[in-house]
Design a protein around this motif. Structure first.
Motif, PDB file in Angstrom:
ATOM      1  N   TYR A   1      21.788  38.050   5.548  1.00  0.00           N
ATOM      2  CA  TYR A   1      22.803  38.912   4.943  1.00  0.00           C
ATOM      3  C   TYR A   1      24.122  38.170   4.801  1.00  0.00           C
ATOM      4  CZ  TYR A   1      19.345  42.475   5.521  1.00  0.00           C
ATOM      5  OH  TYR A   1      18.170  43.189   5.421  1.00  0.00           O
ATOM      6  N   ASN A   2      24.169  36.946   5.287  1.00  0.00           N
ATOM      7  CA  ASN A   2      25.366  36.115   5.189  1.00  0.00           C
ATOM      8  C   ASN A   2      25.070  34.866   4.374  1.00  0.00           C
ATOM      9  OD1 ASN A   2      26.910  37.823   6.863  1.00  0.00           O
ATOM     10  ND2 ASN A   2      25.917  36.952   8.657  1.00  0.00           N
ATOM     11  N   ILE A   3      24.430  35.053   3.245  1.00  0.00           N
ATOM     12  CA  ILE A   3      24.045  33.922   2.411  1.00  0.00           C
ATOM     13  C   ILE A   3      24.926  33.907   1.167  1.00  0.00           C
ATOM     14  CG2 ILE A   3      22.230  35.233   1.215  1.00  0.00           C
ATOM     15  CD1 ILE A   3      20.605  32.603   1.234  1.00  0.00           C
ATOM     16  N   ALA A   4      25.264  32.728   0.732  1.00  0.00           N
ATOM     17  CA  ALA A   4      26.081  32.587  -0.476  1.00  0.00           C
ATOM     18  C   ALA A   4      25.149  32.462  -1.677  1.00  0.00           C
ATOM     19  CB  ALA A   4      26.975  31.363  -0.376  1.00  0.00           C
ATOM     20  N   ILE A   5      25.138  33.465  -2.509  1.00  0.00           N
ATOM     21  CA  ILE A   5      24.338  33.449  -3.733  1.00  0.00           C
ATOM     22  C   ILE A   5      25.326  33.443  -4.894  1.00  0.00           C
ATOM     23  CG2 ILE A   5      22.609  34.644  -5.120  1.00  0.00           C
ATOM     24  CD1 ILE A   5      21.617  35.912  -2.520  1.00  0.00           C
ATOM     25  N   PRO A   6      25.338  32.371  -5.659  1.00  0.00           N
ATOM     26  CA  PRO A   6      26.318  32.280  -6.752  1.00  0.00           C
ATOM     27  C   PRO A   6      26.036  33.308  -7.843  1.00  0.00           C
ATOM     28  CG  PRO A   6      24.752  30.487  -6.889  1.00  0.00           C
ATOM     29  CD  PRO A   6      24.455  31.209  -5.619  1.00  0.00           C
ATOM     30  N   ASN A   7      27.059  33.596  -8.644  1.00  0.00           N
ATOM     31  CA  ASN A   7      26.881  34.509  -9.777  1.00  0.00           C
ATOM     32  C   ASN A   7      25.807  34.005 -10.727  1.00  0.00           C
ATOM     33  OD1 ASN A   7      28.815  36.299  -8.931  1.00  0.00           O
ATOM     34  ND2 ASN A   7      30.434  35.437 -10.198  1.00  0.00           N
ATOM     35  N   ASN A   8      25.734  32.699 -10.880  1.00  0.00           N
ATOM     36  CA  ASN A   8      24.743  32.114 -11.771  1.00  0.00           C
ATOM     37  C   ASN A   8      23.626  31.496 -10.926  1.00  0.00           C
ATOM     38  OD1 ASN A   8      23.236  30.841 -13.679  1.00  0.00           O
ATOM     39  ND2 ASN A   8      24.944  29.777 -14.640  1.00  0.00           N
ATOM     40  N   ALA A   9      22.637  32.297 -10.599  1.00  0.00           N
ATOM     41  CA  ALA A   9      21.521  31.839  -9.776  1.00  0.00           C
ATOM     42  C   ALA A   9      20.318  31.471 -10.642  1.00  0.00           C
ATOM     43  CB  ALA A   9      21.139  32.921  -8.776  1.00  0.00           C
ATOM     44  N   LYS A  10      20.561  31.223 -11.920  1.00  0.00           N
ATOM     45  CA  LYS A  10      19.455  30.973 -12.853  1.00  0.00           C
ATOM     46  C   LYS A  10      18.632  29.748 -12.470  1.00  0.00           C
ATOM     47  CE  LYS A  10      21.757  33.351 -16.583  1.00  0.00           C
ATOM     48  NZ  LYS A  10      22.530  33.236 -17.786  1.00  0.00           N
ATOM     49  N   HIS A  11      19.279  28.686 -12.012  1.00  0.00           N
ATOM     50  CA  HIS A  11      18.531  27.479 -11.636  1.00  0.00           C
ATOM     51  C   HIS A  11      17.608  27.771 -10.462  1.00  0.00           C
ATOM     52  CE1 HIS A  11      20.586  24.898 -14.429  1.00  0.00           C
ATOM     53  NE2 HIS A  11      21.762  25.345 -14.003  1.00  0.00           N
ATOM     54  N   PHE A  12      18.095  28.517  -9.503  1.00  0.00           N
ATOM     55  CA  PHE A  12      17.285  28.901  -8.355  1.00  0.00           C
ATOM     56  C   PHE A  12      16.103  29.766  -8.807  1.00  0.00           C
ATOM     57  CE2 PHE A  12      16.354  32.192  -5.166  1.00  0.00           C
ATOM     58  CZ  PHE A  12      15.849  31.393  -4.157  1.00  0.00           C
ATOM     59  N   ILE A  13      16.360  30.740  -9.669  1.00  0.00           N
ATOM     60  CA  ILE A  13      15.318  31.638 -10.156  1.00  0.00           C
ATOM     61  C   ILE A  13      14.257  30.862 -10.928  1.00  0.00           C
ATOM     62  CG2 ILE A  13      14.854  33.574 -11.719  1.00  0.00           C
ATOM     63  CD1 ILE A  13      17.690  34.603 -10.929  1.00  0.00           C
ATOM     64  N   VAL A  14      14.689  29.945 -11.780  1.00  0.00           N
ATOM     65  CA  VAL A  14      13.737  29.132 -12.542  1.00  0.00           C
ATOM     66  C   VAL A  14      12.886  28.287 -11.596  1.00  0.00           C
ATOM     67  CG1 VAL A  14      13.548  27.195 -14.159  1.00  0.00           C
ATOM     68  CG2 VAL A  14      15.059  29.114 -14.674  1.00  0.00           C
ATOM     69  N   ARG A  15      13.518  27.694 -10.592  1.00  0.00           N
ATOM     70  CA  ARG A  15      12.763  26.857  -9.648  1.00  0.00           C
ATOM     71  C   ARG A  15      11.714  27.670  -8.895  1.00  0.00           C
ATOM     72  NH1 ARG A  15      16.330  25.140  -5.634  1.00  0.00           N
ATOM     73  NH2 ARG A  15      15.372  26.546  -4.163  1.00  0.00           N
ATOM     74  N   VAL A  16      12.103  28.827  -8.395  1.00  0.00           N
ATOM     75  CA  VAL A  16      11.153  29.672  -7.657  1.00  0.00           C
ATOM     76  C   VAL A  16      10.063  30.179  -8.599  1.00  0.00           C
ATOM     77  CG1 VAL A  16      10.896  31.812  -6.354  1.00  0.00           C
ATOM     78  CG2 VAL A  16      12.810  30.290  -5.877  1.00  0.00           C
ATOM     79  N   SER A  17      10.423  30.532  -9.831  1.00  0.00           N
ATOM     80  CA  SER A  17       9.433  30.981 -10.815  1.00  0.00           C
ATOM     81  C   SER A  17       8.413  29.888 -11.104  1.00  0.00           C
ATOM     82  CB  SER A  17      10.099  31.386 -12.125  1.00  0.00           C
ATOM     83  OG  SER A  17      10.858  32.540 -11.957  1.00  0.00           O
ATOM     84  N   GLU A  18       8.900  28.665 -11.256  1.00  0.00           N
ATOM     85  CA  GLU A  18       7.983  27.543 -11.508  1.00  0.00           C
ATOM     86  C   GLU A  18       7.055  27.324 -10.324  1.00  0.00           C
ATOM     87  OE1 GLU A  18      10.661  24.360 -12.450  1.00  0.00           O
ATOM     88  OE2 GLU A  18      10.720  24.892 -14.581  1.00  0.00           O
ATOM     89  N   GLU A  19       7.594  27.414  -9.123  1.00  0.00           N
ATOM     90  CA  GLU A  19       6.766  27.241  -7.929  1.00  0.00           C
ATOM     91  C   GLU A  19       5.716  28.341  -7.837  1.00  0.00           C
ATOM     92  OE1 GLU A  19       9.186  26.835  -4.431  1.00  0.00           O
ATOM     93  OE2 GLU A  19      10.388  25.253  -5.323  1.00  0.00           O
ATOM     94  N   LEU A  20       6.121  29.572  -8.134  1.00  0.00           N
ATOM     95  CA  LEU A  20       5.166  30.678  -8.112  1.00  0.00           C
ATOM     96  C   LEU A  20       4.091  30.509  -9.176  1.00  0.00           C
ATOM     97  CD1 LEU A  20       7.404  33.810  -7.496  1.00  0.00           C
ATOM     98  CD2 LEU A  20       5.474  33.073  -6.101  1.00  0.00           C
ATOM     99  N   SER A  21       4.472  30.048 -10.359  1.00  0.00           N
ATOM    100  CA  SER A  21       3.482  29.892 -11.426  1.00  0.00           C
ATOM    101  C   SER A  21       2.467  28.805 -11.099  1.00  0.00           C
ATOM    102  CB  SER A  21       4.161  29.598 -12.766  1.00  0.00           C
ATOM    103  OG  SER A  21       4.744  28.323 -12.773  1.00  0.00           O
ATOM    104  N   LYS A  22       2.882  27.808 -10.338  1.00  0.00           N
ATOM    105  CA  LYS A  22       1.949  26.749  -9.945  1.00  0.00           C
ATOM    106  C   LYS A  22       1.048  27.182  -8.795  1.00  0.00           C
ATOM    107  CE  LYS A  22       4.997  23.043 -11.418  1.00  0.00           C
ATOM    108  NZ  LYS A  22       5.948  22.018 -10.979  1.00  0.00           N
ATOM    109  N   SER A  23       1.616  27.868  -7.819  1.00  0.00           N
ATOM    110  CA  SER A  23       0.832  28.233  -6.635  1.00  0.00           C
ATOM    111  C   SER A  23       0.107  29.563  -6.785  1.00  0.00           C
ATOM    112  CB  SER A  23       1.722  28.268  -5.397  1.00  0.00           C
ATOM    113  OG  SER A  23       2.660  29.317  -5.496  1.00  0.00           O
ATOM    114  N   GLU A  24       0.603  30.430  -7.645  1.00  0.00           N
ATOM    115  CA  GLU A  24       0.015  31.766  -7.838  1.00  0.00           C
ATOM    116  C   GLU A  24      -0.168  32.029  -9.337  1.00  0.00           C
ATOM    117  OE1 GLU A  24      -0.811  33.626  -5.200  1.00  0.00           O
ATOM    118  OE2 GLU A  24       0.145  32.297  -3.760  1.00  0.00           O
TER     119      GLU A  24
END
Length: 114
Positions: free
Chosen positions: A78-101
């Motif tokens: 609950y004390n994490i810094a999430i920038p307004n523009n988290a698109k790079h993070f979202i794309v990275r996690v999406s790519e990882e999910l698409s490869k593993s799942e």
């Protein structure tokens, strides 16, 4: 090929919607992960900081609950810094999910079109 499949999926969806004017959306248990991932990713891009944190924690919980095998280490916080523009993070996690799942990719895209 992927774009053709997405276009075909969208066309079929539009056709089915036009043929059925009043139809309640049926909710299947198999739709839960895709729907919730869509909610998490969409809400991680809003300006409201508490909502971004809640969306991140939803993503962490989904990865844990459904045992998604991704390379990124996600920890609930609950004390994490999430920038307004988290698109790079979202794309990275999406790519990882698409490869593993891979089964999740189509489900996620179907939920995104609805």
């Amino acid at each position: 090929q992927i774009i053709q499949q997405l276009t075909s999926l969208k066309d079929r969806q539009d056709l089915s919607k036009s043929n059925q004017t009043t139809r309640a959306k049926t909710f299947q248990p198999s739709n839960v992960p895709g729907t919730m991932l869509n909610m998490a990713f969409l809400n991680m891009t809003v300006k409201n900081y508490p909502l971004r944190v809640a969306a991140y924690n939803l993503l962490v919980t989904l990865c844990s609950t459904f045992a998604f095998n991704i390379e990124s280490s996600l920890f609930e916080s609950y004390n994490i810094a999430i920038p307004n523009n988290a698109k790079h993070f979202i794309v990275r996690v999406s790519e990882e999910l698409s490869k593993s799942e891979p089964r999740m990719t189509l489900e996620f895209l179907q939920q995104a079109f609805e």
